[in-house]
Design an enzyme around this catalytic site. Structure first.
Site, PDB file in Angstrom:
ATOM      1  N   HIS A 160      44.053  26.339 -19.933  1.00 31.09           N
ATOM      2  CA  HIS A 160      44.568  26.866 -18.665  1.00 31.09           C
ATOM      3  C   HIS A 160      45.932  26.244 -18.362  1.00 31.09           C
ATOM      4  CE1 HIS A 160      44.437  26.887 -14.080  1.00 31.09           C
ATOM      5  NE2 HIS A 160      44.354  28.168 -14.397  1.00 31.09           N
ATOM      6  N   GLU A 200      46.929  29.803 -22.394  1.00 32.76           N
ATOM      7  CA  GLU A 200      47.313  30.700 -21.300  1.00 32.76           C
ATOM      8  C   GLU A 200      48.777  30.552 -20.900  1.00 32.76           C
ATOM      9  OE1 GLU A 200      46.336  29.803 -17.258  1.00 32.76           O
ATOM     10  OE2 GLU A 200      46.000  31.893 -16.777  1.00 32.76           O
ATOM     11  N   ASP A 236      50.915  32.006 -17.574  1.00 33.47           N
ATOM     12  CA  ASP A 236      51.121  32.820 -16.380  1.00 33.47           C
ATOM     13  C   ASP A 236      52.576  33.282 -16.426  1.00 33.47           C
ATOM     14  OD1 ASP A 236      48.569  32.467 -15.120  1.00 33.47           O
ATOM     15  OD2 ASP A 236      49.195  30.460 -14.504  1.00 33.47           O
ATOM     16  N   HIS A 285      53.190  29.598 -12.870  1.00 29.03           N
ATOM     17  CA  HIS A 285      52.017  30.095 -12.147  1.00 29.03           C
ATOM     18  C   HIS A 285      52.386  30.793 -10.856  1.00 29.03           C
ATOM     19  CE1 HIS A 285      48.737  29.788  -9.176  1.00 29.03           C
ATOM     20  NE2 HIS A 285      48.013  30.192 -10.194  1.00 29.03           N
ATOM     21  N   GLU A 334      49.041  36.130 -18.412  1.00 31.71           N
ATOM     22  CA  GLU A 334      48.640  36.768 -17.146  1.00 31.71           C
ATOM     23  C   GLU A 334      49.884  37.307 -16.442  1.00 31.71           C
ATOM     24  OE1 GLU A 334      46.669  34.301 -14.196  1.00 31.71           O
ATOM     25  OE2 GLU A 334      46.879  35.865 -12.679  1.00 31.71           O
TER      26      GLU A 334
HETATM   27  O1  G3P Z   1      43.979  33.333 -15.176  1.00 31.69           O
HETATM   28  C1  G3P Z   1      42.805  32.633 -14.989  1.00 31.69           C
HETATM   29  C2  G3P Z   1      43.111  31.672 -13.950  1.00 31.69           C
HETATM   30  O2  G3P Z   1      44.258  31.023 -14.401  1.00 31.69           O
HETATM   31  C3  G3P Z   1      43.380  32.382 -12.671  1.00 31.69           C
HETATM   32  O3  G3P Z   1      43.777  31.498 -11.746  1.00 31.69           O
HETATM   33  O4  G3P Z   1      45.522  30.965 -10.190  1.00 31.69           O
HETATM   34  O5  G3P Z   1      45.179  29.525 -12.168  1.00 31.69           O
HETATM   35  O6  G3P Z   1      46.202  31.757 -12.414  1.00 31.69           O
HETATM   36  P1  G3P Z   1      45.241  30.926 -11.640  1.00 31.69           P
HETATM   37 CA    CA Z   2      46.244  32.266 -14.722  1.00 29.32          CA
END
Ligand code: G3P
Ligand code: CA
Length: 340
Positions: free
Chosen positions: A56, A83, A85, A98, A180
């Site tokens: 993450h 991941e 963002d 993010h 994302e």
């Molecule tokens: O994308 C999964 C998780 O990362 C969603 O929450 O706010 O950390 O992007 P966030």
């Molecule tokens: Ca995310």
């Protein structure tokens, strides 16, 4: 894990952490490839069977999130997917961030004090990539890492893909990306639609088949539907569903069947599964994978005696298919330890 496997993993960690140290000490940040010059790098391959560990924001439990160093460390700690963002700059570069604002994870207020909007926020969409490259990337609260150590920069999505593909080439592993799209409706209002340029970019980097090592995630179903139907994307997609999200209404048999028309899985907040563990079976019955978020050492639910116990419960009792965690080493251990 066998002794040979352990040795290979340790060697990988040593080699990658050497590079990580160079980054952390402020070594020259690699310049992004001119996107038009980048050769396609086919990275597609058969999906890894079994459950996956998703780092993450990289190894964000240990290093400033979404930096190349955090991605390299996540790679070394055994993540299956890493991941990113994504938000867009004013000049339409995807950067790994993010928030749509810059102030919680960079020193933008120091460098560009006059660039906030009337609401006091510094939006990435108001800055060029050249300006964002001047910023220092910092650890957000909770401060897990010395926040003001210099040498960390905001990464572009191109740099992230190139790093992971280069590590795949040097290690022989096949770690995937898990981008994302952040607030695509808001970006569209700013004149920065995300979906088409995103799809063009990932396809240029070889993520162009249903079995490519990528999951495309979003909280906005409309964005995933646009990618699938209007733009014809064949890539695996994940619909994120937050703890207070009206989309929770989809978490029953009929709703999940609707989701399966444009996604391969769901990414629910982990609390939703604690309340309703049966969601996993319902999703599986609809043909959907389940990748809950976010697992961290600081937020273990009180019913579990340890972080490891929580991770193992989700993997093996709730039978999830993967998890987002800030600590990919802990999830790797929970998944691969031979005994509980
Ligand atoms: O994308 C999964 C998780 O990362 C969603 O929450 O706010 O950390 O992007 P966030
Ligand atoms: Ca995310």
């Amino acid at each position: 894990m066998t002794a040979r496997g352990t040795g290979k993993r340790i060697l990988t960690i040593v080699v990658i952490l050497a590079g990580l140290c160079a980054l952390a000490m402020g070594a020259e940040t690699p310049q992004p490839s001119a996107e038009t010059d980048a050769l396609p790098h086919p990275n597609a391959g058969p999906s890894q069977p079994g459950k996956i560990v998703i780092a993450h924001r990289g190894a964000s439990g240990y290093l400033p999130e979404h930096t190349l160093a955090a991605y390299a460390m996540a790679y070394a700690l055994g993540a299956d997917y890493i991941e990113q963002d994504l938000v867009l700059t004013k000049d339409r570069h995807f950067i790994c961030l993010h928030d749509i604002e810059l102030e919680d994870t960079t020193n933008v207020e120091e460098l560009f004090p006059d660039r906030k909007r009337d609401n006091g926020k510094y939006y990435a969409a108001d800055f060029t990539l050249a300006e964002i490259r001047q910023l220092r990337a910092e650890s957000r609260t909770p401060r897990r890492f010395e926040p003001r150590l210099d040498g960390f920069r905001v990464a572009t999505f191109v740099e992230a893909m190139e790093l992971i593909q280069a590590l795949n080439a040097s290690t022989g592993r096949n770690v995937g990306i898990y981008p994302e799209l952040k607030q695509p409706a808001w970006h569209r209002e700013q004149g920065l639609p995300m979906e088409a340029p995103f799809l063009e970019l990932v396809m240029r980097y070889g993520y162009d088949r249903p079995d490519a090592r990528i999951y495309v995630q979003c909280f906005e179903a409309a964005s995933l539907q646009l990618l699938r139907t209007e733009l014809g994307s064949q890539l695996p997609q994940i619909l994120l569903i937050g703890g207070k999200d009206p989309a929770q209404a989809l978490l029953q048999a009929e709703g999940l069947t609707q989701v399966a028309a444009y996604a391969q899985g769901i990414g629910p907040a982990r609390g939703l599964l604690e309340q309703r563990p049966e969601i996993v079976a319902l999703a599986h019955a609809a043909g959907l994978q389940v990748h809950p978020y976010t697992f961290a050492r600081e937020s273990v639910a009180s019913r579990y005696p340890s972080f490891n116990a929580e991770l193992r419960h989700f993997f093996f009792e709730y039978d999830i298919d993967g998890m987002f965690t800030d600590f990919p080493d802990a999830a790797y251990e929970a998944l691969h330890a031979e005994t509980p």
